[in-house]
Scaffold this motif. Structure first.
Motif, PDB file in Angstrom:
ATOM      1  N   PHE A 114       0.741  -1.145  -0.185  1.00 42.21           N
ATOM      2  CA  PHE A 114      -0.182   0.165  -0.119  1.00 42.21           C
ATOM      3  C   PHE A 114       1.019   1.096  -0.042  1.00 42.21           C
ATOM      4  O   PHE A 114       2.024   1.159   0.365  1.00 42.21           O
ATOM      5  CB  PHE A 114      -0.861   0.012   1.197  1.00 42.21           C
ATOM      6  N   LEU A 115       0.309   2.182  -0.357  1.00 42.36           N
ATOM      7  CA  LEU A 115       1.014   3.660  -0.286  1.00 42.36           C
ATOM      8  C   LEU A 115      -0.102   4.613   0.034  1.00 42.36           C
ATOM      9  O   LEU A 115      -1.343   4.599  -0.122  1.00 42.36           O
ATOM     10  CB  LEU A 115       1.208   4.105  -1.895  1.00 42.36           C
ATOM     11  N   VAL A 116       0.602   5.707   0.532  1.00 40.15           N
ATOM     12  CA  VAL A 116      -0.195   6.747   1.030  1.00 40.15           C
ATOM     13  C   VAL A 116      -0.420   7.840  -0.129  1.00 40.15           C
ATOM     14  O   VAL A 116       0.405   7.817  -0.959  1.00 40.15           O
ATOM     15  CB  VAL A 116       0.424   7.593   2.298  1.00 40.15           C
ATOM     16  N   LYS A 117      -1.536   8.435  -0.074  1.00 43.90           N
ATOM     17  CA  LYS A 117      -2.005   9.198  -1.410  1.00 43.90           C
ATOM     18  C   LYS A 117      -0.985  10.405  -1.519  1.00 43.90           C
ATOM     19  O   LYS A 117      -0.906  10.866  -2.847  1.00 43.90           O
ATOM     20  CB  LYS A 117      -3.373   9.455  -1.330  1.00 43.90           C
ATOM     21  N   ASP A 118      -0.442  10.961  -0.582  1.00 38.92           N
ATOM     22  CA  ASP A 118       0.404  12.160  -0.857  1.00 38.92           C
ATOM     23  C   ASP A 118       1.862  11.610  -0.883  1.00 38.92           C
ATOM     24  O   ASP A 118       2.893  12.253  -0.600  1.00 38.92           O
ATOM     25  CB  ASP A 118       0.195  13.123   0.378  1.00 38.92           C
ATOM     26  N   THR A 119       2.087  10.374  -1.302  1.00 32.92           N
ATOM     27  CA  THR A 119       3.484   9.869  -1.661  1.00 32.92           C
ATOM     28  C   THR A 119       4.192  10.741  -2.533  1.00 32.92           C
ATOM     29  O   THR A 119       3.407  11.198  -3.303  1.00 32.92           O
ATOM     30  CB  THR A 119       3.512   8.319  -1.904  1.00 32.92           C
ATOM     31  N   GLU A 120       5.610  10.678  -2.557  1.00 35.28           N
ATOM     32  CA  GLU A 120       6.252  11.685  -3.679  1.00 35.28           C
ATOM     33  C   GLU A 120       6.223  10.843  -5.011  1.00 35.28           C
ATOM     34  O   GLU A 120       6.316   9.499  -4.834  1.00 35.28           O
ATOM     35  CB  GLU A 120       7.556  11.438  -3.178  1.00 35.28           C
ATOM     36  N   PRO A 121       6.094  11.527  -6.129  1.00 38.52           N
ATOM     37  CA  PRO A 121       6.059  10.989  -7.544  1.00 38.52           C
ATOM     38  C   PRO A 121       6.794   9.983  -7.808  1.00 38.52           C
ATOM     39  O   PRO A 121       6.485   8.855  -8.186  1.00 38.52           O
ATOM     40  CB  PRO A 121       6.147  12.214  -8.272  1.00 38.52           C
ATOM     41  N   GLU A 122       8.059   9.885  -7.260  1.00 33.10           N
ATOM     42  CA  GLU A 122       9.225   9.073  -7.593  1.00 33.10           C
ATOM     43  C   GLU A 122       8.899   7.872  -6.936  1.00 33.10           C
ATOM     44  O   GLU A 122       9.043   6.587  -7.282  1.00 33.10           O
ATOM     45  CB  GLU A 122      10.406   9.548  -7.259  1.00 33.10           C
ATOM     46  N   GLU A 123       8.388   8.068  -5.485  1.00 34.70           N
ATOM     47  CA  GLU A 123       8.110   6.725  -4.832  1.00 34.70           C
ATOM     48  C   GLU A 123       6.914   5.855  -5.537  1.00 34.70           C
ATOM     49  O   GLU A 123       6.640   4.628  -5.415  1.00 34.70           O
ATOM     50  CB  GLU A 123       7.803   7.133  -3.327  1.00 34.70           C
ATOM     51  N   LEU A 124       5.893   6.473  -6.003  1.00 27.90           N
ATOM     52  CA  LEU A 124       4.732   6.005  -6.656  1.00 27.90           C
ATOM     53  C   LEU A 124       5.390   5.198  -7.989  1.00 27.90           C
ATOM     54  O   LEU A 124       4.944   4.041  -8.259  1.00 27.90           O
ATOM     55  CB  LEU A 124       3.815   6.903  -7.184  1.00 27.90           C
ATOM     56  N   LEU A 125       6.183   5.693  -8.640  1.00 30.23           N
ATOM     57  CA  LEU A 125       6.681   5.045  -9.987  1.00 30.23           C
ATOM     58  C   LEU A 125       7.536   3.930  -9.712  1.00 30.23           C
ATOM     59  O   LEU A 125       7.321   2.840  -9.989  1.00 30.23           O
ATOM     60  CB  LEU A 125       7.762   6.303 -10.746  1.00 30.23           C
ATOM     61  N   ARG A 126       8.379   4.075  -8.620  1.00 29.68           N
ATOM     62  CA  ARG A 126       9.127   2.986  -7.922  1.00 29.68           C
ATOM     63  C   ARG A 126       8.073   1.862  -7.416  1.00 29.68           C
ATOM     64  O   ARG A 126       8.355   0.731  -7.889  1.00 29.68           O
ATOM     65  CB  ARG A 126       9.934   3.311  -6.819  1.00 29.68           C
ATOM     66  N   ALA A 127       7.066   2.139  -6.906  1.00 31.47           N
ATOM     67  CA  ALA A 127       6.091   1.148  -6.364  1.00 31.47           C
ATOM     68  C   ALA A 127       5.583   0.394  -7.509  1.00 31.47           C
ATOM     69  O   ALA A 127       5.413  -0.705  -7.628  1.00 31.47           O
ATOM     70  CB  ALA A 127       4.831   1.967  -5.832  1.00 31.47           C
ATOM     71  N   VAL A 128       5.021   0.989  -8.578  1.00 34.22           N
ATOM     72  CA  VAL A 128       4.375   0.340  -9.780  1.00 34.22           C
ATOM     73  C   VAL A 128       5.509  -0.476 -10.266  1.00 34.22           C
ATOM     74  O   VAL A 128       5.077  -1.830 -10.641  1.00 34.22           O
ATOM     75  CB  VAL A 128       3.915   1.278 -10.820  1.00 34.22           C
ATOM     76  N   ARG A 129       6.574  -0.116 -10.424  1.00 34.66           N
ATOM     77  CA  ARG A 129       7.799  -0.887 -11.127  1.00 34.66           C
ATOM     78  C   ARG A 129       8.003  -2.140 -10.125  1.00 34.66           C
ATOM     79  O   ARG A 129       8.358  -3.299 -10.551  1.00 34.66           O
ATOM     80  CB  ARG A 129       8.816  -0.140 -11.381  1.00 34.66           C
ATOM     81  N   ALA A 130       8.188  -1.789  -8.912  1.00 36.94           N
ATOM     82  CA  ALA A 130       8.387  -3.133  -7.955  1.00 36.94           C
ATOM     83  C   ALA A 130       7.512  -3.977  -7.810  1.00 36.94           C
ATOM     84  O   ALA A 130       7.922  -5.198  -7.927  1.00 36.94           O
ATOM     85  CB  ALA A 130       8.757  -2.280  -6.576  1.00 36.94           C
ATOM     86  N   VAL A 131       6.217  -3.806  -8.045  1.00 33.02           N
ATOM     87  CA  VAL A 131       5.111  -4.668  -7.896  1.00 33.02           C
ATOM     88  C   VAL A 131       5.039  -5.651  -9.204  1.00 33.02           C
ATOM     89  O   VAL A 131       4.830  -6.644  -8.961  1.00 33.02           O
ATOM     90  CB  VAL A 131       3.809  -3.893  -7.525  1.00 33.02           C
ATOM     91  N   VAL A 132       5.339  -5.112 -10.343  1.00 36.43           N
ATOM     92  CA  VAL A 132       5.506  -5.578 -11.126  1.00 36.43           C
ATOM     93  C   VAL A 132       6.650  -6.658 -11.315  1.00 36.43           C
ATOM     94  O   VAL A 132       6.271  -7.852 -11.870  1.00 36.43           O
ATOM     95  CB  VAL A 132       5.820  -4.881 -12.690  1.00 36.43           C
TER      96      VAL A 132
END
Length: 221
Positions: free
Chosen positions: A103-121
């Motif tokens: 899970f991610l908090v909605k106000d996470t930094e943009p780079e963290e969101l992008l890392r999240a998407v790639r990491a989960v894949v």
């Protein structure tokens, strides 16, 4: 190309995520949903790689929608990352138990969101920074007497060791340093362990580590 479904009842949140994700050369937003029921329909129709799922939505909340996705064999390849307003959202623990990859908090930094998407894949569990150990501690506090570890009988001694380290919240790099092996070797051991146990990702592997008794409450040092 990584295909993402955005499921959130706030159109502004979806628009912000879409603008960020669609700007990446390796990510595209396959669709959007404003409630849990629509999210389920879109997942079955579009078969995205990842669903960014808000926990609180009308008609069907994100927790119930996640459970239906992860229990559907036809959607086995779909990963779910829960979106929450607060890191200690009361539903986060149940979301992981329901099969969410993190899970991610909605106000996470943009780079963290992008890392999240790639990491989960790549098959990694994704939790907001600083949350992993709190989540494990909460699981430990809620867990009942562990079941017999018979399900781990077909793991090698090294795989059990690696699973225990995953269970206390270590990353592949930290496991590699602990065992004096390369990060690639550590990742291979983690992947083989998940395959043998039928775990969707690291988050589920953590749960299995506690449920099997391989890791016990208090082993968080």
């Amino acid at each position: 190309m990584i295909r993402v479904l955005l499921a959130d009842d706030q159109s502004l949140v979806r628009a912000g995520f879409r603008a960020l994700l669609d700007a990446q050369p390796d990510i595209e937003v396959a669709g959007e949903a404003a409630d849990g029921e629509e999210a389920l329909r879109k997942v079955r129709e579009l078969r995205p790689d990842i669903v960014l799922m808000d926990i609180r939505m009308p008609l069907l909340d994100g927790l119930a929608a996640t459970r239906r996705i992860t229990e559907d064999d036809a959607l086995e390849g779909v990963k779910v990352v829960m979106l929450t307003t607060f890191e200690l959202d009361e539903y986060v623990f149940e979301a992981i138990r329901s099969g969410a990859s993190g899970f991610l908090v909605k106000d996470t930094e943009p780079e963290e969101l992008l890392r999240a998407v790639r990491a989960v894949v790549e098959g990694d569990a994704l939790l907001s920074p600083g949350v992993t150990r709190r989540l494990i501690a909460e699981f430990a506090a809620r867990s009942k007497e562990p079941a017999a570890a018979g399900s781990l009988a077909h793991l090698t001694e090294r795989e059990r060791e690696v699973m225990a380290l995953v269970g206390i919240g270590l990353s592949n790099e930290e496991i590699a340093r602990r065992l004096v092996v390369s990060p690639l070797t550590a990742k291979t051991h983690v992947s083989r362990t998940m395959v043998k146990l039928g775990a969707r990702d690291r988050a589920q592997l953590v749960v299995l580590a506690y449920e099997s008794g391989l890791v016990r409450p208090g082993w968080l040092g």
